[in-house]
Write a protein that holds these residues in place. Structure first.
Motif, PDB file in Angstrom:
ATOM      1  N   PRO A 137       0.820  -1.214   0.000  1.00 32.89           N
ATOM      2  CA  PRO A 137       0.000   0.000   0.000  1.00 32.89           C
ATOM      3  C   PRO A 137       0.857   1.268   0.000  1.00 32.89           C
ATOM      4  O   PRO A 137       2.068   1.210   0.225  1.00 32.89           O
ATOM      5  N   ASP A 138       0.222   2.383  -0.243  1.00 29.88           N
ATOM      6  CA  ASP A 138       0.894   3.677  -0.276  1.00 29.88           C
ATOM      7  C   ASP A 138       0.785   4.317   1.102  1.00 29.88           C
ATOM      8  O   ASP A 138      -0.301   4.714   1.532  1.00 29.88           O
ATOM      9  N   TRP A 139       1.918   4.422   1.788  1.00 27.38           N
ATOM     10  CA  TRP A 139       1.897   4.986   3.146  1.00 27.38           C
ATOM     11  C   TRP A 139       1.529   6.461   3.148  1.00 27.38           C
ATOM     12  O   TRP A 139       1.179   7.024   4.183  1.00 27.38           O
ATOM     13  N   ARG A 140       1.575   7.114   1.991  1.00 24.57           N
ATOM     14  CA  ARG A 140       1.190   8.518   1.901  1.00 24.57           C
ATOM     15  C   ARG A 140      -0.312   8.708   2.100  1.00 24.57           C
ATOM     16  O   ARG A 140      -0.778   9.834   2.335  1.00 24.57           O
ATOM     17  N   LEU A 141      -1.073   7.613   1.980  1.00 19.54           N
ATOM     18  CA  LEU A 141      -2.530   7.698   2.150  1.00 19.54           C
ATOM     19  C   LEU A 141      -2.972   7.494   3.594  1.00 19.54           C
ATOM     20  O   LEU A 141      -4.158   7.624   3.901  1.00 19.54           O
ATOM     21  N   VAL A 142      -2.037   7.188   4.474  1.00 18.10           N
ATOM     22  CA  VAL A 142      -2.372   6.899   5.870  1.00 18.10           C
ATOM     23  C   VAL A 142      -2.862   8.159   6.574  1.00 18.10           C
ATOM     24  O   VAL A 142      -2.243   9.228   6.472  1.00 18.10           O
ATOM     25  N   GLN A 143      -3.976   8.045   7.290  1.00 17.41           N
ATOM     26  CA  GLN A 143      -4.530   9.182   8.025  1.00 17.41           C
ATOM     27  C   GLN A 143      -3.929   9.232   9.433  1.00 17.41           C
ATOM     28  O   GLN A 143      -4.556   8.851  10.421  1.00 17.41           O
ATOM     29  N   THR A 144      -2.723   9.708   9.502  1.00 15.10           N
ATOM     30  CA  THR A 144      -2.022   9.741  10.793  1.00 15.10           C
ATOM     31  C   THR A 144      -2.667  10.708  11.767  1.00 15.10           C
ATOM     32  O   THR A 144      -2.576  10.520  12.975  1.00 15.10           O
ATOM     33  N   ASP A 145      -3.340  11.757  11.270  1.00 14.34           N
ATOM     34  CA  ASP A 145      -3.952  12.739  12.172  1.00 14.34           C
ATOM     35  C   ASP A 145      -5.074  12.119  12.997  1.00 14.34           C
ATOM     36  O   ASP A 145      -5.202  12.379  14.201  1.00 14.34           O
ATOM     37  N   VAL A 146      -5.880  11.257  12.347  1.00 14.19           N
ATOM     38  CA  VAL A 146      -6.981  10.603  13.070  1.00 14.19           C
ATOM     39  C   VAL A 146      -6.427   9.633  14.108  1.00 14.19           C
ATOM     40  O   VAL A 146      -6.893   9.595  15.257  1.00 14.19           O
ATOM     41  N   VAL A 329      -9.723 -26.212   8.319  1.00 16.66           N
ATOM     42  CA  VAL A 329      -9.071 -25.001   7.852  1.00 16.66           C
ATOM     43  C   VAL A 329      -8.504 -24.196   9.018  1.00 16.66           C
ATOM     44  O   VAL A 329      -9.207 -23.932  10.003  1.00 16.66           O
ATOM     45  N   VAL A 330      -7.228 -23.830   8.897  1.00 15.11           N
ATOM     46  CA  VAL A 330      -6.616 -22.842   9.777  1.00 15.11           C
ATOM     47  C   VAL A 330      -6.459 -21.584   8.934  1.00 15.11           C
ATOM     48  O   VAL A 330      -5.731 -21.577   7.942  1.00 15.11           O
ATOM     49  N   TYR A 331      -7.178 -20.539   9.326  1.00 18.30           N
ATOM     50  CA  TYR A 331      -7.291 -19.338   8.506  1.00 18.30           C
ATOM     51  C   TYR A 331      -6.425 -18.227   9.093  1.00 18.30           C
ATOM     52  O   TYR A 331      -6.606 -17.824  10.241  1.00 18.30           O
ATOM     53  N   ILE A 332      -5.451 -17.764   8.317  1.00 17.44           N
ATOM     54  CA  ILE A 332      -4.607 -16.669   8.773  1.00 17.44           C
ATOM     55  C   ILE A 332      -4.742 -15.489   7.814  1.00 17.44           C
ATOM     56  O   ILE A 332      -5.072 -15.658   6.643  1.00 17.44           O
ATOM     57  N   GLY A 333      -4.512 -14.288   8.346  1.00 14.50           N
ATOM     58  CA  GLY A 333      -4.657 -13.107   7.509  1.00 14.50           C
ATOM     59  C   GLY A 333      -4.077 -11.883   8.165  1.00 14.50           C
ATOM     60  O   GLY A 333      -3.429 -11.950   9.220  1.00 14.50           O
ATOM     61  N   SER A 334      -4.333 -10.762   7.538  1.00 12.20           N
ATOM     62  CA  SER A 334      -3.828  -9.488   8.050  1.00 12.20           C
ATOM     63  C   SER A 334      -4.977  -8.502   8.162  1.00 12.20           C
ATOM     64  O   SER A 334      -6.020  -8.645   7.514  1.00 12.20           O
ATOM     65  N   PHE A 335      -4.763  -7.496   8.985  1.00  7.56           N
ATOM     66  CA  PHE A 335      -5.769  -6.464   9.210  1.00  7.56           C
ATOM     67  C   PHE A 335      -5.054  -5.122   9.326  1.00  7.56           C
ATOM     68  O   PHE A 335      -4.008  -5.015   9.968  1.00  7.56           O
ATOM     69  N   GLY A 336      -5.610  -4.101   8.672  1.00  7.88           N
ATOM     70  CA  GLY A 336      -5.072  -2.759   8.834  1.00  7.88           C
ATOM     71  C   GLY A 336      -3.796  -2.505   8.055  1.00  7.88           C
ATOM     72  O   GLY A 336      -2.948  -1.746   8.518  1.00  7.88           O
ATOM     73  N   LYS A 337      -3.652  -3.101   6.864  1.00  9.91           N
ATOM     74  CA  LYS A 337      -2.419  -2.881   6.089  1.00  9.91           C
ATOM     75  C   LYS A 337      -2.302  -1.439   5.601  1.00  9.91           C
ATOM     76  O   LYS A 337      -1.229  -1.002   5.201  1.00  9.91           O
ATOM     77  N   SER A 338      -3.418  -0.702   5.636  1.00 11.55           N
ATOM     78  CA  SER A 338      -3.370   0.708   5.254  1.00 11.55           C
ATOM     79  C   SER A 338      -3.083   1.620   6.437  1.00 11.55           C
ATOM     80  O   SER A 338      -2.980   2.835   6.268  1.00 11.55           O
ATOM     81  N   PHE A 343       0.446  -0.414  13.663  1.00 13.59           N
ATOM     82  CA  PHE A 343      -0.985  -0.516  13.962  1.00 13.59           C
ATOM     83  C   PHE A 343      -1.651  -1.683  13.246  1.00 13.59           C
ATOM     84  O   PHE A 343      -2.788  -2.007  13.537  1.00 13.59           O
ATOM     85  N   SER A 344      -0.967  -2.278  12.283  1.00 20.36           N
ATOM     86  CA  SER A 344      -1.557  -3.421  11.597  1.00 20.36           C
ATOM     87  C   SER A 344      -1.466  -4.665  12.480  1.00 20.36           C
ATOM     88  O   SER A 344      -0.679  -4.714  13.422  1.00 20.36           O
ATOM     89  N   TYR A 345      -2.276  -5.648  12.166  1.00 16.40           N
ATOM     90  CA  TYR A 345      -2.339  -6.880  12.948  1.00 16.40           C
ATOM     91  C   TYR A 345      -2.309  -8.095  12.033  1.00 16.40           C
ATOM     92  O   TYR A 345      -2.695  -8.023  10.859  1.00 16.40           O
TER      93      TYR A 345
END
Length: 495
Positions: A137-146, A329-338, A343-345
């Motif tokens: 992803p483009d880190w320039r799009l991250v809303q760091t202020d929020v 099924v063992v299901y793995i994934g990511s959250f919050g890559k943006s 802060f991502s998980y």
């Protein structure tokens, strides 16, 4: 090129029969390391198996098995009546001068320790102005202020009379409740907090799952071509990797069934929704076939849904875990890559007893919980901020995907073939001309465009590149594709 017999294999191929790792796997790892470090450059002709068996003091069947594995992974190529050759050259030592720290590490330490040739870091960095990656992803799009506002508000809140341990436990339980509800809503799975493990990253989730699931010698089926990082993690467990051919509609289920009928497969590792690197999805028919095969032959499906957040239609393909009635099924994934780094998980969704076992190992790797971070993300989920940000970013990335696809069609027409993917931040491009990707990489670098080796895929039947577009704005895309087109013309004229 020197005669293959004169190559000092013994100086860089080190086999240790006393170790638990099978000898053929040791041969595979040592050859990959030798290729990566430049001891065996592209085009090197290897001696015949009988000669090499004597040099390395191994059984010929063992060596043949190792060579079959190396060829399946695209490291060597066997030509009838000509011999076996190194197929893909990685960066040589001369391209990467050793740092002071690396030079120091060569000094004897006074004690012995286990060294991994499997986990050599393949990641390259560059200061070139234009760069492709495998879909970030483009880190320039991250809303760091929020995020900053929420984080500061948590810090300023009045102190509680509860102990830190009580706050930590309550906060984590609250976060898991909201996060499990979020996964149920967005991915169609049916889990409670007892079926969920949250980790600091997707990579930690994969590492923990493989550590508990796989023992040395277990057979693990993976799609080919596959993801280099997950293959490293799987191989590090001592597993025997069994490649399964991937097609446009997903892995070859007939081949998988044939292998299961003759071998005991422990795990099938699968990126079903968005196969890495080709971006293809597993068809609905094959999804049902994979689940049926898992139930019939008893293997575990390790489903890696690494890029679910980036789908561009209103009906995202649900994971296999959403239809798993037999708990295979063992299901793995990511959250919050943006979200900003930190802060991502990562997460694992699986039967509760398996999650309990994972927690034992996680307590060693990640013994503490970042209470503030979890409270902030819980608030983001409950207030709908995650959905709002996801919707906004998906619109931006969809526009970038469409523009990038139009550029490829315009600038590289009749030179490539590709499909515009319905999800993800990368496009799988197959080159129609036959040329050397490493030479192409160097030519692009000479024109200010960096192509890391991890996005280059070349075998005797395939010349392809996974081109990430998510981090690029329109002007950057235009320049990067112009360079690709120019360098392709140069490389094919000189071929």
């Amino acid at each position: 090129m020197d005669s293959p017999v004169e190559i000092p294999f013994r100086s860089f191929i080190h086999l240790k029969p006393e170790q638990n790792t099978a000898i053929y796997l040791q041969i595979v790892f040592e050859f990959i390391k030798a290729i990566q470090t430049g001891f065996l450059p592209e085009g090197t002709k290897l001696p015949g198996t009988r000669i090499l068996c004597k040099v390395l003091d191994v059984n010929r069947n063992t060596l043949i098995k190792a060579f079959q594995d190396l060829e399946a992974q695209g490291w060597i190529e066997t030509l009838p009546n000509k011999g076996t050759f190194i197929l893909s050259q990685q960066k040589s030592k001369a391209d990467f001068p050793l740092s002071k720290e690396q030079n120091t590490s060569q000094i004897n330490t006074g004690f012995t320790f286990q060294k991994s040739t499997i986990l050599e870091n393949p990641i390259e960095t560059s200061n070139l102005p234009y760069q492709f990656n495998d879909g970030m992803p483009d880190w320039r799009l991250v809303q760091t202020d929020v995020l900053a506002r929420l984080y500061v508000s948590k810090l300023k809140r009045r102190k509680s009379s509860k102990t830190y341990e009580q706050i930590q436990l309550r906060s984590h339980s609250n976060f898991k409740t909201h996060f499990s509800n979020y996964l149920n809503l967005t991915r169609g799975i049916r889990i409670s907090t007892s079926n969920l493990l949250t980790t600091s990253s997707h990579e930690i989730s994969l590492y923990l799952a493989t550590k508990v699931l796989i023992n040395p010698g277990d057979k693990v089926a993976v799609a080919s071509p596959g993801y280099y990082m997950s293959n490293m993690t799987l191989t590090n467990t001592g597993a025997q990797i069994i490649p399964i051919q991937a097609h446009e509609d997903g892995i070859d289920t007939k081949q998988l069934k044939e292998i299961c009928e003759t071998s005991e497969i422990r795990v099938l590792y699968l990126t079903s929704n968005y196969h890495y690197p080709t971006t293809n999805s597993l068809s609905a028919k094959k999804r049902m076939e994979v689940l049926e095969l898992a139930n019939q032959f008893g293997f575990i499906i390790l489903e890696d849904d690494y890029d679910f957040d980036f789908h561009y239609d209103n009906n995202p393909v649900l994971p296999l875990a959403a239809f798993d009635s037999n708990q295979k099924v063992v299901y793995i994934g990511s959250f919050g890559k943006s979200l900003p780094s930190g802060f991502s998980y990562g997460f694992v969704a699986a039967p509760s007893e398996f999650i309990k076992e994972l927690e034992k190992h996680q307590n060693i790797l990640e013994p503490s919980i970042d209470v503030l971070k979890e409270q902030v993300l819980t608030e983001w989920i409950t207030e709908g901020e995650v959905h709002r940000l996801s919707k906004k970013n998906k619109k931006i990335y969809k526009e970038r995907r469409d523009y990038f696809a139009s550029l490829l069609n315009e600038k590289l027409k009749d030179k490539i073939k590709f499909k515009t993917p319905p999800r993800g931040l990368a496009i799988w491009v197959e080159w129609l001309d036959n040329f050397n990707l490493i030479q192409f990489q160097k030519e692009c670098a000479a024109h200010d465009l960096f192509l890391p080796k991890t996005i280059l895929y070349q075998t005797k039947n395939l010349t392809a590149t996974r081109l990430g577009f998510g981090h690029l704005e329109k002007e950057e895309m235009e320049k990067a594709v112009d360079i690709l087109s120019k360098c392709l013309e140069i490389i094919t004229l000189n071929h």
